[in-house]
Design a protein around this motif. Structure first.
Motif, mmCIF file in Angstrom:
data_model
loop_
_atom_site.group_PDB
_atom_site.id
_atom_site.type_symbol
_atom_site.label_atom_id
_atom_site.label_comp_id
_atom_site.label_asym_id
_atom_site.label_seq_id
_atom_site.Cartn_x
_atom_site.Cartn_y
_atom_site.Cartn_z
ATOM 1 N N ILE A 17 1.002 -1.219 0.085
ATOM 2 C CA ILE A 17 0.014 0.227 0.065
ATOM 3 C C ILE A 17 0.905 1.346 0.156
ATOM 4 O O ILE A 17 0.591 2.372 -0.444
ATOM 5 C CB ILE A 17 -1.048 -0.087 1.105
ATOM 6 C CG1 ILE A 17 -1.832 -1.217 1.006
ATOM 7 C CG2 ILE A 17 -1.649 1.223 1.429
ATOM 8 C CD1 ILE A 17 -2.886 -1.340 2.381
ATOM 9 N N LEU A 18 2.218 1.287 0.846
ATOM 10 C CA LEU A 18 3.071 2.295 0.668
ATOM 11 C C LEU A 18 3.864 2.515 -0.467
ATOM 12 O O LEU A 18 4.360 3.431 -0.710
ATOM 13 C CB LEU A 18 3.810 2.170 2.092
ATOM 14 C CG LEU A 18 3.022 2.114 3.279
ATOM 15 C CD1 LEU A 18 4.048 1.920 4.474
ATOM 16 C CD2 LEU A 18 2.301 3.226 3.395
ATOM 17 N N ASP A 19 3.941 1.462 -1.289
ATOM 18 C CA ASP A 19 4.825 1.260 -2.648
ATOM 19 C C ASP A 19 3.876 2.123 -3.799
ATOM 20 O O ASP A 19 3.357 1.680 -4.363
ATOM 21 C CB ASP A 19 5.031 0.003 -2.799
ATOM 22 C CG ASP A 19 6.107 -0.188 -4.021
ATOM 23 O OD1 ASP A 19 6.210 0.706 -4.900
ATOM 24 O OD2 ASP A 19 6.547 -1.314 -3.920
ATOM 25 N N THR A 20 4.608 3.628 -4.023
ATOM 26 C CA THR A 20 4.050 4.244 -5.023
ATOM 27 C C THR A 20 4.073 3.812 -6.377
ATOM 28 O O THR A 20 3.169 3.643 -7.048
ATOM 29 C CB THR A 20 4.682 5.579 -4.946
ATOM 30 O OG1 THR A 20 4.577 6.266 -3.741
ATOM 31 C CG2 THR A 20 4.206 6.501 -6.144
ATOM 32 N N LYS A 21 5.132 3.123 -6.708
ATOM 33 C CA LYS A 21 5.200 2.405 -8.038
ATOM 34 C C LYS A 21 4.169 1.328 -8.210
ATOM 35 O O LYS A 21 3.514 1.122 -9.161
ATOM 36 C CB LYS A 21 6.730 2.029 -8.148
ATOM 37 C CG LYS A 21 6.866 1.634 -9.686
ATOM 38 C CD LYS A 21 8.248 0.994 -10.100
ATOM 39 C CE LYS A 21 8.438 0.437 -11.646
ATOM 40 N NZ LYS A 21 7.429 -0.097 -12.370
ATOM 41 N N PHE A 22 4.477 0.658 -7.559
ATOM 42 C CA PHE A 22 3.472 -0.680 -7.332
ATOM 43 C C PHE A 22 2.099 -0.217 -7.559
ATOM 44 O O PHE A 22 1.349 -0.953 -8.297
ATOM 45 C CB PHE A 22 3.626 -1.503 -6.047
ATOM 46 C CG PHE A 22 2.609 -2.746 -5.931
ATOM 47 C CD1 PHE A 22 3.021 -3.795 -6.777
ATOM 48 C CD2 PHE A 22 1.546 -2.545 -5.187
ATOM 49 C CE1 PHE A 22 1.920 -4.735 -6.505
ATOM 50 C CE2 PHE A 22 0.567 -3.622 -5.119
ATOM 51 C CZ PHE A 22 0.806 -4.945 -5.824
ATOM 52 N N CYS A 23 1.454 0.613 -6.555
ATOM 53 C CA CYS A 23 -0.153 1.145 -6.576
ATOM 54 C C CYS A 23 -0.347 2.011 -8.024
ATOM 55 O O CYS A 23 -1.492 1.798 -8.468
ATOM 56 C CB CYS A 23 -0.223 1.933 -5.428
ATOM 57 S SG CYS A 23 -0.161 1.069 -3.765
ATOM 58 N N HIS A 24 0.697 2.511 -8.453
ATOM 59 C CA HIS A 24 0.346 3.337 -9.736
ATOM 60 C C HIS A 24 0.210 2.237 -11.014
ATOM 61 O O HIS A 24 -0.536 2.277 -11.674
ATOM 62 C CB HIS A 24 1.551 4.407 -10.024
ATOM 63 C CG HIS A 24 1.179 5.619 -9.261
ATOM 64 N ND1 HIS A 24 0.145 6.559 -9.812
ATOM 65 C CD2 HIS A 24 1.679 5.959 -7.943
ATOM 66 C CE1 HIS A 24 0.151 7.515 -8.934
ATOM 67 N NE2 HIS A 24 0.982 7.428 -7.892
ATOM 68 N N ASP A 25 1.251 1.276 -10.819
ATOM 69 C CA ASP A 25 1.286 0.208 -11.928
ATOM 70 C C ASP A 25 -0.080 -0.744 -11.631
ATOM 71 O O ASP A 25 -0.845 -1.064 -12.664
ATOM 72 C CB ASP A 25 2.369 -0.763 -11.700
ATOM 73 C CG ASP A 25 3.642 -0.010 -12.059
ATOM 74 O OD1 ASP A 25 3.620 0.833 -12.728
ATOM 75 O OD2 ASP A 25 4.773 -0.647 -11.786
#
Length: 180
Positions: A17-25
């Motif tokens: 949830i805190l991982d910006t790249k993962f969440c945007h992807d």
């Protein structure tokens, strides 16, 4: 509270949830949750500082202060407590030794200056990973009278604005489940 036994992925879920790249992807619900995070804290039994209620509440206050600053509300963030600038706020926060003071005289009054998360760009989620580990500080120090992050959350649970939400993880410890 998301409950799961050791190794089931609670902390990995929290970290994602805190991982910006993962969440945007990924987009969708992942990105929605990511964008709602107002403040976060990770408790680790191997790190006494992460279990310290005063360090937790100082971090919480700092993260909420920054959310107000990032949305153009520096004056509102400083007005609570009568701080003249960021440095005086920081000095005050670092000098505080009472969780109740920081929560009751700064965090809650500040959050109550707004009526919903729209004023903070939709940020309304306070996340805490490993509540079960937060309770271990007293056990490790042999002190059953001092508060823990969990005990302060419980003490103040009815005082948070209705628009604030919490997401926490924990092992399915019976005492935690009963208390929460």
């Amino acid at each position: 509270v998301v409950y799961g036994d050791s190794g089931t992925g609670k902390s990995a879920f929290f970290s994602r949830i805190l991982d910006t790249k993962f969440c945007h992807d990924k987009g969708g619900s992942w990105l929605n949750l990511h964008n709602q995070v107002l403040a976060r804290h990770i408790c680790r039994v191997q790190d006494d500082d992460s279990l310290s209620p005063i360090k937790w509440v100082r971090s919480l206050a700092g993260q909420i202060f920054l959310a107000f600053v990032q949305t153009g509300q520096l004056s509102a963030a400083l007005k609570i407590g009568g701080h003249k600038d960021r440095e005086s706020f920081t000095s005050w926060l670092e000098s505080q030794g009472s969780v109740r003071t920081v929560l009751g005289e700064y965090i809650l009054p500040l959050l109550n200056t707004i009526t919903n998360a729209d004023s903070l760009n939709g940020k309304d989620l306070i996340m805490i990973d490993s509540l079960d580990e937060a309770r271990t500080l007293n056990i490790l120090k042999g002190d059953t009278k001092s508060g823990t992050i969990v005990s302060y959350l419980l003490e103040f649970r009815t005082k948070w604005p209705a628009w604030i939400h919490f997401l926490a993880t924990s092992r399915p410890d019976l005492k935690i489940k009963t208390e929460l």
